[in-house]
Design an enzyme around this catalytic site. Structure first.
Site, PDB file in Angstrom:
ATOM      1  N   LYS A 115       0.830  -1.217   0.000  1.00  0.00           N
ATOM      2  CA  LYS A 115       0.000   0.000   0.000  1.00  0.00           C
ATOM      3  C   LYS A 115       0.861   1.262   0.000  1.00  0.00           C
ATOM      4  O   LYS A 115       0.590   2.212  -0.732  1.00  0.00           O
ATOM      5  CB  LYS A 115      -0.937   0.022   1.217  1.00  0.00           C
ATOM      6  CG  LYS A 115      -1.878  -1.167   1.300  1.00  0.00           C
ATOM      7  CD  LYS A 115      -2.813  -1.065   2.495  1.00  0.00           C
ATOM      8  CE  LYS A 115      -2.132  -1.088   3.854  1.00  0.00           C
ATOM      9  NZ  LYS A 115      -1.495  -2.386   4.184  1.00  0.00           N
ATOM     10  N   ARG A 138       0.252  -9.168  13.213  1.00  0.00           N
ATOM     11  CA  ARG A 138      -0.408  -8.146  12.382  1.00  0.00           C
ATOM     12  C   ARG A 138      -1.320  -8.798  11.339  1.00  0.00           C
ATOM     13  O   ARG A 138      -2.407  -8.314  11.062  1.00  0.00           O
ATOM     14  CB  ARG A 138       0.642  -7.266  11.693  1.00  0.00           C
ATOM     15  CG  ARG A 138       1.256  -6.225  12.644  1.00  0.00           C
ATOM     16  CD  ARG A 138       2.604  -5.736  12.176  1.00  0.00           C
ATOM     17  NE  ARG A 138       2.570  -5.063  10.888  1.00  0.00           N
ATOM     18  CZ  ARG A 138       3.627  -4.930  10.092  1.00  0.00           C
ATOM     19  NH1 ARG A 138       4.791  -5.422  10.452  1.00  0.00           N
ATOM     20  NH2 ARG A 138       3.511  -4.288   8.959  1.00  0.00           N
ATOM     21  N   ARG A 193      11.926  -6.029   3.912  1.00  0.00           N
ATOM     22  CA  ARG A 193      11.612  -4.602   3.749  1.00  0.00           C
ATOM     23  C   ARG A 193      12.575  -3.744   4.575  1.00  0.00           C
ATOM     24  O   ARG A 193      12.915  -4.077   5.691  1.00  0.00           O
ATOM     25  CB  ARG A 193      10.171  -4.349   4.212  1.00  0.00           C
ATOM     26  CG  ARG A 193       9.820  -2.875   4.222  1.00  0.00           C
ATOM     27  CD  ARG A 193       8.338  -2.671   4.197  1.00  0.00           C
ATOM     28  NE  ARG A 193       7.743  -2.772   5.524  1.00  0.00           N
ATOM     29  CZ  ARG A 193       6.446  -2.505   5.757  1.00  0.00           C
ATOM     30  NH1 ARG A 193       5.651  -2.162   4.772  1.00  0.00           N
ATOM     31  NH2 ARG A 193       5.967  -2.615   6.970  1.00  0.00           N
ATOM     32  N   ARG A 204      -9.252   0.615   9.083  1.00  0.00           N
ATOM     33  CA  ARG A 204      -8.827  -0.738   9.442  1.00  0.00           C
ATOM     34  C   ARG A 204      -9.861  -1.445  10.307  1.00  0.00           C
ATOM     35  O   ARG A 204      -9.648  -2.593  10.680  1.00  0.00           O
ATOM     36  CB  ARG A 204      -7.525  -0.654  10.229  1.00  0.00           C
ATOM     37  CG  ARG A 204      -6.298  -1.147   9.479  1.00  0.00           C
ATOM     38  CD  ARG A 204      -5.113  -0.767  10.332  1.00  0.00           C
ATOM     39  NE  ARG A 204      -3.914  -1.507  10.104  1.00  0.00           N
ATOM     40  CZ  ARG A 204      -2.884  -1.027   9.407  1.00  0.00           C
ATOM     41  NH1 ARG A 204      -2.968   0.128   8.798  1.00  0.00           N
ATOM     42  NH2 ARG A 204      -1.784  -1.728   9.323  1.00  0.00           N
TER      43      ARG A 204
HETATM   44  P1  ADP Z   1       1.307  -2.189   7.744  1.00  0.00           P
HETATM   45  O1  ADP Z   1       0.187  -1.782   6.840  1.00  0.00           O
HETATM   46  O2  ADP Z   1       2.493  -2.681   7.011  1.00  0.00           O
HETATM   47  O3  ADP Z   1       0.870  -3.087   8.874  1.00  0.00           O
HETATM   48  P2  ADP Z   1       1.340   0.446   8.948  1.00  0.00           P
HETATM   49  O4  ADP Z   1       2.534   1.308   8.899  1.00  0.00           O
HETATM   50  O5  ADP Z   1       0.151   0.809   8.140  1.00  0.00           O
HETATM   51  O6  ADP Z   1       1.872  -0.975   8.544  1.00  0.00           O
HETATM   52  O7  ADP Z   1       0.839   0.269  10.461  1.00  0.00           O
HETATM   53  C1  ADP Z   1       1.732  -0.006  11.516  1.00  0.00           C
HETATM   54  C2  ADP Z   1       0.965  -0.119  12.828  1.00  0.00           C
HETATM   55  O8  ADP Z   1       0.299   1.128  13.106  1.00  0.00           O
HETATM   56  C3  ADP Z   1      -0.160  -1.147  12.841  1.00  0.00           C
HETATM   57  O9  ADP Z   1       0.314  -2.438  13.169  1.00  0.00           O
HETATM   58  C4  ADP Z   1      -1.093  -0.573  13.913  1.00  0.00           C
HETATM   59  O10 ADP Z   1      -0.600  -0.823  15.207  1.00  0.00           O
HETATM   60  C5  ADP Z   1      -0.985   0.908  13.688  1.00  0.00           C
HETATM   61  N1  ADP Z   1      -2.033   1.411  12.752  1.00  0.00           N
HETATM   62  C6  ADP Z   1      -1.844   1.961  11.515  1.00  0.00           C
HETATM   63  N2  ADP Z   1      -3.010   2.335  10.965  1.00  0.00           N
HETATM   64  C7  ADP Z   1      -3.974   2.031  11.871  1.00  0.00           C
HETATM   65  C8  ADP Z   1      -5.394   2.168  11.890  1.00  0.00           C
HETATM   66  N3  ADP Z   1      -6.076   2.694  10.852  1.00  0.00           N
HETATM   67  N4  ADP Z   1      -6.058   1.754  12.998  1.00  0.00           N
HETATM   68  C9  ADP Z   1      -5.409   1.227  14.034  1.00  0.00           C
HETATM   69  N5  ADP Z   1      -4.082   1.059  14.093  1.00  0.00           N
HETATM   70  C10 ADP Z   1      -3.356   1.458  13.016  1.00  0.00           C
END
Ligand code: ADP
Ligand code: ZN
Length: 218
Positions: A13, A166, A122, A86
């Site tokens: 993404k 995750r 990564r 999410r």
């Molecule tokens: P990825 O998509 O690779 O898991 P992100 O950088 O998007 O990584 O997210 C890293 C962490 O940030 C997630 O594991 C979560 O803890 C938190 N996070 C990110 N976006 C959200 C969201 N929309 N709602 C809740 N937690 C979030």
């Protein structure tokens, strides 16, 4: 236009979003980047989010919704979202945030095994956040960012144990949103295991195609 990039952790993404953002000339809003920035700057919300992120759990809706709301307010020409929504609750909140602008959701799909392998390779620039992959998108010089010469590092939550958590959170809490968007008729799927440029082109075709249809229909 609002474009929502949806998909499991590691499906691309952020990388795809960066390219589309330059291509379409609208800003990319990454919830993960906003959170990491707040953690680094030790803001009140950042301090509350930190322990959830380290475990691979979702940050409470209330925290992330507040952050995203602030970030997109005033972005009149649209934006691309990466990592938000999410949860179903976040998706519903987003409807209100966007009020009546049209939006489309791109679902990047890939198998868990593929994602686990990809995340272990990564690397991120500490300085500017650029995303690399040791095999697919290697930096010109090992360990150094092509864009800003900053040092590359592995995100702590990209360790295999946290990645598995995750992914499991994705399947239980985030995946149900697919149905929500499918019912609204705004969901398009793209194979996330294809090469980057191919994915970007496919997405561009899908959005163009749509605006064509709209014009013809009018
Ligand atoms: P990825 O998509 O690779 O898991 P992100 O950088 O998007 O990584 O997210 C890293 C962490 O940030 C997630 O594991 C979560 O803890 C938190 N996070 C990110 N976006 C959200 C969201 N929309 N709602 C809740 N937690 C979030
Ligand atoms: Zn950099």
């Amino acid at each position: 236009m609002v474009l929502i990039l949806f998909g499991a952790p590691g499906v691309g993404k952020g990388t795809v979003g960066t390219h589309l953002s330059k291509n379409l000339n609208i800003p990319l809003i990454s919830s993960g980047d906003i959170l990491r920035r707040n953690v680094k700057e030790e803001t009140e919300l950042g301090n509350r989010a930190k322990s959830f992120m380290e475990k691979g759990a979702l940050v409470p809706d209330e925290i992330i919704i507040k952050m995203v709301k602030e970030e997109v307010s005033g972005l009149k020409k649209g934006f691309i979202l990466d990592g938000f929504p999410r949860t179903l609750n976040q998706a519903e909140e987003l409807e209100m945030i966007m009020s009546n602008s049209s939006y489309q959701v791109i679902h990047l799909e890939a198998q868990d095994n593929f994602l686990i392998k990809r995340l272990s390779e990564r690397r991120i620039c500490k300085n500017c956040g650029a995303i690399y992959h040791l095999v697919n998108i290697p930096p010109e010089r090992e360990g150094i960012c092509d864009c800003c010469r900053g040092p590359l590092y592995q995100r702590e939550d990209d360790q295999e144990k946290v990645v598995k958590e995750r992914l499991s959170v994705f399947h239980s809490e985030t995946k149900p949103i697919v149905n929500y968007y499918r019912k609204k008729g705004v969901l398009k799927s793209v194979d996330g295991s294809l090469p980057l440029q191919k994915i970007v082109n496919l997405i561009k075709e899908k959005i163009d195609h749509d605006s064509d249809k709209e014009q013809k229909g009018n």
